[in-house]
Enzyme design. Structure first.
Site: not given
Length: 399
Positions: A15, A21, A121, A133, A190, A248, A270, A309, A318
């Site tokens: 990159c 993050y 982004s 960034r 996260l 997803c 990923d 759950c 979720c």
């Protein structure tokens, strides 16, 4: 064979930015011997040929990184050439998630000619964006966005919420609304240290994420419903109607897609490009075998729910969240998402609105308001009022 999506990493984690993050920065650390150079021409040809030979009616190639545009114009020109060569009476499309720093007029003309869809982004105004960034990156992204608008290239905006910008969610949203698009997505940061498993400092807390979602929803409902698409909220409304959410993290099982790295190694997601999750290599294995291994070793992980759950009324919104948000040292309940309490706060805060919208849509389109039927009219209203659902929400408008 059932259709699946292909996500390709033509330069792996290489990159031209070093976002604080970025979860994919861990990949070069986990594979120190790995090259970050562009995918070879032989590998590119084999991948495209094998995928198109499966005969799916729609075939979308999703290019990500790192920064996928670092592979160069000639690389993507070969992409188009191979797609034309091996595609037969099929819909073939390309989507790129990019930081946009390299987009100039030449790139814009190319994307316009071949109808690429771009994900850009950007994390709000200059001070918030550049802090995470890199200095000067915001100005470059804005220049690229203006080019996309000039050439009428479709794009959406992806923004990352993290510990250092979540306090300014309102400022972020108001700024993003000034951009020439109506399509937005917010994702929570996260991430755990790959060595220790401890959360990294930029990660959101569950409370921070819940509060941010509530604030974002209130801003959207106030003036933007019907004008602005927020993927997170679109997915929830679909779930209320019993339709595929399109996201997803909310579905019962992880979405059907494969990740092809720049040297041909294949992974189930990923977020799980890790040595222990390697499924094989595209030069050696068929897509049928790779998807079988994915189903056998990974696909049902999300459906393994915590006992809490199973009895949670919000389960169908979720299904315990994304598996990557469960398994790290700091998660008090490793079999459900770290964001559990934040999600509950948000779902209760927005329940009346989504419920009423699902009723209206169901009546207009001869569908069933799936979530509400599942709850039952005499159950306690999920807004937390203590009233029965039929008295708190429906009054006389629900049959």
């Amino acid at each position: 064979m059932e259709p699946f999506q292909l996500l390709l990493k033509p330069v792996s984690g290489a990159c031209n930015l070093a976002c604080t993050y970025c979860f994919y920065r861990a990949v070069p650390q986990l594979f120190p011997e790995k090259s970050l150079g562009p995918m070879s021409d032989d590998l590119l040809q084999v991948t495209i040929q094998k995928y198109l030979e499966l005969g799916f009616r729609e075939n979308i190639f999703v290019w990500q990184g790192g920064e996928p545009i670092l592979a160069g114009r000639s690389f993507f020109e070969r992409v188009i050439a191979y797609q034309k060569q091996f595609g037969h009476s099929q819909v073939v499309g390309n989507s790129i998630q990019t930081n946009a720093l390299l987009i100039d007029e030449s790139w814009a003309r190319f994307f316009a000619q071949y109808k690429f869809f771009l994900g850009i982004s950007i994390d709000g105004p200059q001070n918030l964006h550049d802090a995470a960034r890199g200095a000067g990156s915001h100005a470059a992204v804005v220049r690229a966005i203006n080019l996309l608008a000039k050439f009428r290239i479709e794009f959406n905006v992806l923004s990352v919420l993290h510990h250092n910008n979540v306090h300014a969610i309102g400022k972020m949203y108001k700024y993003l609304r000034t951009l020439p698009t109506a399509w937005f997505q917010f994702i929570p940061a996260l991430d755990a240290d790959p060595s220790s498993g401890d959360l990294l400092p930029h990660s959101l807390s569950s409370a921070e994420y819940g509060n941010a979602l509530c604030q974002l929803f209130d801003l959207w409902v106030a003036s933007d419903v019907g004008h602005v698409s927020l993927r997170n909220f679109d997915a929830i409304l679909n779930a209320y109607l019993g339709l595929p959410s399109g996201l997803c993290t909310m579905d019962q099982t992880c979405g059907p897609y494969l990740v092809v790295e720049n040297e041909g190694d294949v992974y189930p997601c990923d977020f799980f490009v890790r040595p222990q999750h390697r499924l094989g290599n595209i030069l050696e294995d068929s897509f049928e075998d790779l998807m079988t291994r994915r189903r056998d070793t990974f696909e049902e992980v999300k459906g393994q729910l915590d006992p809490e759950c199973e009895v949670c009324p919000w389960k169908i919104l979720c299904f315990a969240g994304c598996p990557k948000d469960r398994t790290f040292v700091g998660n008090p309940s490793p079999s459900r998402t770290y964001f559990c309490e934040g999600y509950k706060q948000f779902y209760a805060h927005t329940f009346h609105w989504f419920a009423r919208q699902s009723i209206n849509i169901a009546h207009q389109q001869s569908l069933q308001p799936f979530f509400l039927k599942k709850l039952g009219e005499e159950s306690p209203c999920l807004c937390g009022s203590g009233k029965e659902l039929k008295n708190c929400l429906f009054n006389s408008q629900y049959d």
